[in-house]
Design an enzyme around this catalytic site. Structure first.
Site, PDB file in Angstrom:
ATOM      1  N   SER A  68       0.799  -1.239   0.000  1.00 46.50           N
ATOM      2  CA  SER A  68       0.000   0.000   0.000  1.00 46.50           C
ATOM      3  C   SER A  68       0.826   1.281   0.000  1.00 46.50           C
ATOM      4  CB  SER A  68      -0.947   0.013   1.196  1.00 46.50           C
ATOM      5  OG  SER A  68      -2.032  -0.839   0.933  1.00 46.50           O
ATOM      6  N   LYS A  71       0.377   3.420  -2.926  1.00 44.29           N
ATOM      7  CA  LYS A  71      -0.765   4.349  -3.062  1.00 44.29           C
ATOM      8  C   LYS A  71      -0.303   5.805  -3.077  1.00 44.29           C
ATOM      9  CE  LYS A  71      -3.897   0.936  -1.038  1.00 44.29           C
ATOM     10  NZ  LYS A  71      -4.521   0.373   0.159  1.00 44.29           N
ATOM     11  N   TYR A 193      -3.730  -2.103 -10.203  1.00 45.78           N
ATOM     12  CA  TYR A 193      -3.596  -1.984  -8.743  1.00 45.78           C
ATOM     13  C   TYR A 193      -2.663  -3.065  -8.175  1.00 45.78           C
ATOM     14  CZ  TYR A 193      -4.871  -2.164  -3.798  1.00 45.78           C
ATOM     15  OH  TYR A 193      -4.817  -2.202  -2.418  1.00 45.78           O
ATOM     16  N   TYR A 245      -4.262   3.881   8.231  1.00 47.67           N
ATOM     17  CA  TYR A 245      -5.606   3.303   8.348  1.00 47.67           C
ATOM     18  C   TYR A 245      -6.252   3.711   9.664  1.00 47.67           C
ATOM     19  CZ  TYR A 245      -3.706   0.923   4.410  1.00 47.67           C
ATOM     20  OH  TYR A 245      -3.114   0.679   3.224  1.00 47.67           O
ATOM     21  N   VAL A 263       1.155  -3.788   3.839  1.00 46.62           N
ATOM     22  CA  VAL A 263       1.136  -5.094   4.500  1.00 46.62           C
ATOM     23  C   VAL A 263       2.419  -5.898   4.264  1.00 46.62           C
ATOM     24  CG1 VAL A 263      -1.378  -5.318   4.664  1.00 46.62           C
ATOM     25  CG2 VAL A 263      -0.192  -6.202   2.645  1.00 46.62           C
TER      26      VAL A 263
HETATM   27  O1  DON Z   1      -5.199  -4.684  -1.566  1.00 43.16           O
HETATM   28  C1  DON Z   1      -4.511  -5.500  -1.013  1.00 43.16           C
HETATM   29  O2  DON Z   1      -5.033  -6.412  -0.403  1.00 43.16           O
HETATM   30  C2  DON Z   1      -2.996  -5.394  -1.004  1.00 43.16           C
HETATM   31  N1  DON Z   1      -2.443  -5.622  -2.270  1.00 43.16           N
HETATM   32  C3  DON Z   1      -2.510  -4.103  -0.445  1.00 43.16           C
HETATM   33  C4  DON Z   1      -2.872  -3.996   0.950  1.00 43.16           C
HETATM   34  C5  DON Z   1      -2.067  -3.104   1.797  1.00 43.16           C
HETATM   35  O3  DON Z   1      -0.851  -3.027   1.811  1.00 43.16           O
HETATM   36  C6  DON Z   1      -2.894  -2.433   2.766  1.00 43.16           C
HETATM   37  N2  DON Z   1      -2.109  -1.968   3.805  1.00 43.16           N
HETATM   38  N3  DON Z   1      -1.735  -1.929   4.786  1.00 43.16           N
END
Ligand code: DON
Length: 310
Positions: A68, A71, A193, A245, A263
Site C-alpha cells: 500500500s 498508493k 492496482y 488506516y 502489508v
Molecule cells: O489490496 C490488497 O489487499 C494489497 N495488495 C494491499 C494492501 C495493503 O498493503 C494495505 N495496507 N496496509
C-alpha cells in the site's frame, strides 16, 4: 562520513537492537502465499534528508513488497494527470474502517472516503488506467526515476498471488462501477492496482524516492518539480489523517508525521523540510501496520524531535 553521520547511524543501530525480539509480537501477512514466505526477523531503517545525507541500519537495502505504500506514488501521478477533478470522485476524510472495508462504500454511493484505503486506491488506479496508454509501465518508470534505479521491478509471484486472491478488491471495484465511479474495465483496473502493490523496493529506495514530499514537491537532488506545492501539501495532509488506516490517530499521538504503511511491513514517514524515514519489519499488528515499524518510527521521531506537532 562526518561525525553526525556516525552518530545517527549508531542511534539507528541501537533502535534496531532494542526491537530485536519485538517482531515476535506481530504476524506476517499471510493472505497470499508470496507474502507469507518472508523472513519475519528481517528489519531495517533508513533516513534520507533533503540536504543530501543518507543514513541506514539493519536490512535497509533488502527489497520488500511495497504494497500500500504504492498508493502514495499512484495518488501523485493521478493528481499530476487530472488535477483537482479527482476530488469529485474520492474524498479526503479518514474512514475509521479497516483498509479493505466495503460497508461504507455502499452507504456513500461508491465515493471512497480517501485515496489510501483500498477503494480509494482502486479509484486512483482507474484514473491511471484510463489516462495512460500503458499505466503499469508508466507507474514503474515514475518510481524508477524517483529512486534513480532502473533495477526496481515488479515481483511477479506476488502479483499473481494478489490476482488470485483479489476477490474483495474486485467487489470494491464493481461496487464503485455500479455507481458510475469507475471508467475503465474492472480487470484492467485490478491488474494495474495489483501491479503497483507488487513492486519491490528497499528502505533506502523508498526514503530517497519520496524526498520531494518533504521538499514542497521538488526533488532536492535534481531540483525537478515532481508535483505542485499544493499537491505535496494535500498528499501529506491525507497521509497524516489516513495513511496508517484506523490506527492513524494513534500514530499521530506517538509519532506525529504524515506516513503510509503497507502489508509488506514497510512504513514511510515524511518530515516536511527535513527528509523521509522508512522502517521495515514484516510482522503486522491487527490493523495491518508493522509492529516493529511503528515502534521504530516513534523512537526515531522522539530521538530527533521530528514531530510536526511540536
Ligand atoms: O489490496 C490488497 O489487499 C494489497 N495488495 C494491499 C494492501 C495493503 O498493503 C494495505 N495496507 N496496509
Amino acid at each position: 562520513m562526518n561525525n553526525n553521520t556516525t552518530d545517527l547511524e549508531k542511534k539507528l543501530q541501537a533502535l534496531l537492537l532494542a526491537e530485536q525480539d519485538n517482531f515476535l509480537q506481530g504476524k506476517v501477512a499471510d493472505y497470499i502465499p508470496a507474502l507469507a514466505n518472508v523472513k519475519p526477523e528481517l528489519m531495517g531503517i533508513s533516513v534520507a534528508t533533503i540536504d543530501g545525507q543518507f543514513f541506514g541500519a539493519g536490512d535497509y537495502q533488502h527489497p520488500f513488497s511495497i504494497q500500500s505504500i504504492s498508493k502514495v506514488f499512484g495518488l501523485v501521478m493521478a493528481m499530476n494527470r487530472i488535477g483537482d477533478s479527482i476530488w469529485q470522485r474520492v474524498r479526503m476524510e479518514p474512514s475509521g474502517q479497516p483498509f479493505n472495508s466495503i460497508v461504507q462504500l455502499e452507504w456513500e454511493k461508491g465515493i471512497p472516503r480517501n485515496p489510501v484505503i483500498n477503494a480509494g486506491a482502486l479509484l486512483v488506479s482507474d484514473v491511471l488506467t484510463s489516462h495512460f496508454s500503458a499505466s503499469k509501465l508508466a507507474f514503474l518508470t515514475f518510481v524508477r526515476k524517483l529512486a534513480n534505479n532502473e533495477k526496481i521491478h515488479i515481483d511477479n509471484q506476488v502479483y499473481l498471488s494478489e490476482l488470485k486472491h483479489g476477490n474483495l478488491n474486485a467487489a470494491l471495484a464493481y461496487l464503485m462501477k455500479s455507481f458510475g465511479n469507475i471508467e475503465a474495465e474492472i480487470p484492467d483496473v485490478l491488474s494495474h492496482y495489483f501491479t503497483q502493490c507488487s513492486i519491490s523496493m528497499s528502505c533506502q529506495q523508498l526514503a530517497t524516492s519520496l524526498l520531494f514530499l518533504a521538499n514542497k514537491g521538488v526533488d532536492p537532488r535534481t531540483q525537478k518539480s515532481i508535483c505542485t506545492i499544493r499537491d505535496a501539501h494535500k498528499v501529506n495532509a491525507i497521509l497524516s489523517t489516513s495513511g496508517m488506516y484506523d490506527q492513524s490517530g494513534e500514530f499521530a499521538f506517538s509519532v506525529g508525521l504524515p506516513a503510509k504503511s503497507g502489508v509488506g511491513g514497510g512504513i514511510i514517514a515524511i518530515v516536511p523540510g527535513y527528509g523521509v524515514i522508512c522502517a521495515w519489519s514484516p510482522p503486522l499488528n491487527s490493523y495491518g501496520n508493522s509492529v516493529v515499524g511503528m515502534n521504530l518510527m516513534a523512537a526515531i521521531t522522539e530521538e530527533l524531535g521530528l514531530s510536526i506537532y511540536h
